[in-house]
Enzyme design. Sequence first.
Site, mmCIF file in Angstrom:
data_model
loop_
_atom_site.group_PDB
_atom_site.id
_atom_site.type_symbol
_atom_site.label_atom_id
_atom_site.label_comp_id
_atom_site.label_asym_id
_atom_site.label_seq_id
_atom_site.Cartn_x
_atom_site.Cartn_y
_atom_site.Cartn_z
ATOM 1 N N ALA A 77 0.798 -1.234 0.000
ATOM 2 C CA ALA A 77 0.000 0.000 0.000
ATOM 3 C C ALA A 77 0.830 1.285 0.000
ATOM 4 C CB ALA A 77 -0.942 -0.004 1.202
ATOM 5 N N SER A 78 2.145 1.176 -0.189
ATOM 6 C CA SER A 78 2.936 2.396 -0.094
ATOM 7 C C SER A 78 2.884 3.238 -1.366
ATOM 8 C CB SER A 78 4.396 2.060 0.251
ATOM 9 O OG SER A 78 4.944 1.242 -0.751
ATOM 10 N N ILE A 119 -2.988 0.878 -16.069
ATOM 11 C CA ILE A 119 -3.211 1.960 -15.114
ATOM 12 C C ILE A 119 -1.906 2.740 -14.973
ATOM 13 C CG2 ILE A 119 -4.010 2.502 -12.768
ATOM 14 C CD1 ILE A 119 -6.080 0.920 -14.521
ATOM 15 N N ASN A 131 -3.110 -6.722 -2.832
ATOM 16 C CA ASN A 131 -2.698 -5.838 -3.935
ATOM 17 C C ASN A 131 -1.224 -6.007 -4.309
ATOM 18 O OD1 ASN A 131 -2.688 -3.078 -5.515
ATOM 19 N ND2 ASN A 131 -1.070 -2.930 -3.976
ATOM 20 N N LYS A 170 -1.672 -14.174 -12.397
ATOM 21 C CA LYS A 170 -2.950 -13.456 -12.300
ATOM 22 C C LYS A 170 -4.109 -14.386 -12.668
ATOM 23 C CE LYS A 170 -1.257 -9.551 -10.885
ATOM 24 N NZ LYS A 170 -1.497 -9.105 -9.501
ATOM 25 N N TYR A 175 3.818 -13.473 -15.251
ATOM 26 C CA TYR A 175 2.866 -12.539 -14.621
ATOM 27 C C TYR A 175 1.424 -12.954 -14.930
ATOM 28 C CZ TYR A 175 0.675 -7.984 -13.605
ATOM 29 O OH TYR A 175 -0.120 -6.974 -13.107
ATOM 30 N N ALA A 213 0.323 -15.871 -15.783
ATOM 31 C CA ALA A 213 0.003 -17.149 -15.120
ATOM 32 C C ALA A 213 -0.387 -16.907 -13.666
ATOM 33 C CB ALA A 213 1.200 -18.094 -15.197
HETATM 34 P P1 NAD Z 1 3.370 -0.887 -8.078
HETATM 35 O O1 NAD Z 1 4.590 -1.600 -8.518
HETATM 36 O O2 NAD Z 1 3.327 0.602 -8.159
HETATM 37 O O3 NAD Z 1 2.986 -1.300 -6.594
HETATM 38 C C1 NAD Z 1 3.061 -2.616 -6.139
HETATM 39 C C2 NAD Z 1 3.293 -2.563 -4.639
HETATM 40 O O4 NAD Z 1 3.474 -3.910 -4.141
HETATM 41 C C3 NAD Z 1 4.568 -1.778 -4.282
HETATM 42 O O5 NAD Z 1 4.288 -0.915 -3.204
HETATM 43 C C4 NAD Z 1 5.536 -2.878 -3.864
HETATM 44 O O6 NAD Z 1 6.487 -2.445 -2.924
HETATM 45 C C5 NAD Z 1 4.572 -3.885 -3.261
HETATM 46 N N1 NAD Z 1 5.201 -5.200 -3.138
HETATM 47 C C6 NAD Z 1 5.868 -5.884 -4.099
HETATM 48 N N2 NAD Z 1 6.357 -7.025 -3.584
HETATM 49 C C7 NAD Z 1 5.971 -7.069 -2.278
HETATM 50 C C8 NAD Z 1 6.166 -7.990 -1.233
HETATM 51 N N3 NAD Z 1 6.876 -9.121 -1.416
HETATM 52 N N4 NAD Z 1 5.627 -7.730 -0.011
HETATM 53 C C9 NAD Z 1 4.906 -6.598 0.198
HETATM 54 N N5 NAD Z 1 4.707 -5.671 -0.772
HETATM 55 C C10 NAD Z 1 5.233 -5.914 -1.987
HETATM 56 O O7 NAD Z 1 2.181 -1.540 -8.906
HETATM 57 P P2 NAD Z 1 0.663 -1.085 -9.152
HETATM 58 O O8 NAD Z 1 0.558 -0.694 -10.548
HETATM 59 O O9 NAD Z 1 0.197 -0.180 -8.080
HETATM 60 O O10 NAD Z 1 -0.029 -2.525 -9.022
HETATM 61 C C11 NAD Z 1 -0.756 -2.946 -7.887
HETATM 62 C C12 NAD Z 1 -1.435 -4.270 -8.212
HETATM 63 O O11 NAD Z 1 -2.287 -4.112 -9.342
HETATM 64 C C13 NAD Z 1 -0.442 -5.378 -8.576
HETATM 65 O O12 NAD Z 1 -0.900 -6.620 -8.068
HETATM 66 C C14 NAD Z 1 -0.480 -5.376 -10.080
HETATM 67 O O13 NAD Z 1 -0.129 -6.631 -10.612
HETATM 68 C C15 NAD Z 1 -1.929 -5.027 -10.347
HETATM 69 N N6 NAD Z 1 -2.155 -4.443 -11.676
HETATM 70 C C16 NAD Z 1 -1.574 -3.268 -12.042
HETATM 71 C C17 NAD Z 1 -1.830 -2.760 -13.316
HETATM 72 C C18 NAD Z 1 -1.263 -1.472 -13.823
HETATM 73 O O14 NAD Z 1 -1.483 -1.163 -14.997
HETATM 74 N N7 NAD Z 1 -0.566 -0.694 -13.044
HETATM 75 C C19 NAD Z 1 -2.651 -3.478 -14.194
HETATM 76 C C20 NAD Z 1 -3.202 -4.661 -13.772
HETATM 77 C C21 NAD Z 1 -2.962 -5.130 -12.514
#
Ligand code: NAD
Length: 252
Positions: free
Chosen positions: A18-19, A193, A95, A164, A160, A162
């Site tokens: 969530a950071s 996004i 997330n 999801k 990735y 797989a």
């Molecule tokens: P992001 O990389 O900005 O954020 C992901 C967060 O997960 C980061 O804060 C990271 O530090 C944290 N994280 C990673 N490994 C971790 C671990 N082992 N323990 C705890 N925290 C961990 O990505 P985002 O774009 O905000 O994506 C969030 C979610 O949405 C992800 O699951 C991603 O697969 C999914 N998603 C994103 C998109 C997109 O277009 N951005 C599209 C589809 C799905």
Amino acid sequence: MSESGRPLAAQIALVTGASRGIGRAVAVELARRGAHVGINYRSNAELAQACLAEIEADGGSGELCPFDVSDVDAPADAIGAFAKSHGRLDVLVNNAGITIDGLLLRYKEDDWQKTLEVNLGGAFRCSRAAARPMARKRYGRIVNLSSVVASMGNAGQAAYAATKAGLEGMTKALSRELASREVTVNAVAPGFIDTEMTAQLPDEARAAYLAMIPLGRLGRAEEVASAVAFLCSPESSYVTGHVLAVNGGLYT
Ligand code: NAD
């Protein structure tokens, strides 16, 4: 609606990763709707602290909850302690996720394992830890962050995609397993996004995706957060095992 008029008032929620990005937007939105939010992060305490400060500045409440979702024991220990200290856990948002892109023939074993452990193993272990306090109270909302590529596929993202697709299967299995305890389990599948994850995309790839999106733009983290927040709310009580697409029409 609760007495205070906020749909998640007095509820306890935990959001992994969530950071920043989508996780941060979800944490802020759940707090805005009245929940006390556990802000999970793995290493960036400063960013997590900034998320908490944003929540508090908005009149909400939360706390930091550091652990690595891919660790075998940490999720159970941390989520167990978080739920115990509040006497309940109402909402878990899985997330945290990573993407390590690469074509099949050059893909490293280590990258395959890492992707599985964070995206799939993390959600599995956090759900297992959350299910106990939720079942005890006979109430719970688990929301998993999937992706459009789970059903659409994407060259260079076999690992990735797989994870999801696996997450969507897990969502459906757990929705059946936990239904008798009034715990719902759903997924949100975002398209492209605008976050740091998609900032890695080369310009040509970004332009190609934009051309495929009927709404003609990348989505915003807040647009995913409002869909997640609906599935986290009491208002979604008869929705379970569902995958909600939030993708600008990219894939239906
Ligand atoms: P992001 O990389 O900005 O954020 C992901 C967060 O997960 C980061 O804060 C990271 O530090 C944290 N994280 C990673 N490994 C971790 C671990 N082992 N323990 C705890 N925290 C961990 O990505 P985002 O774009 O905000 O994506 C969030 C979610 O949405 C992800 O699951 C991603 O697969 C999914 N998603 C994103 C998109 C997109 O277009 N951005 C599209 C589809 C799905």
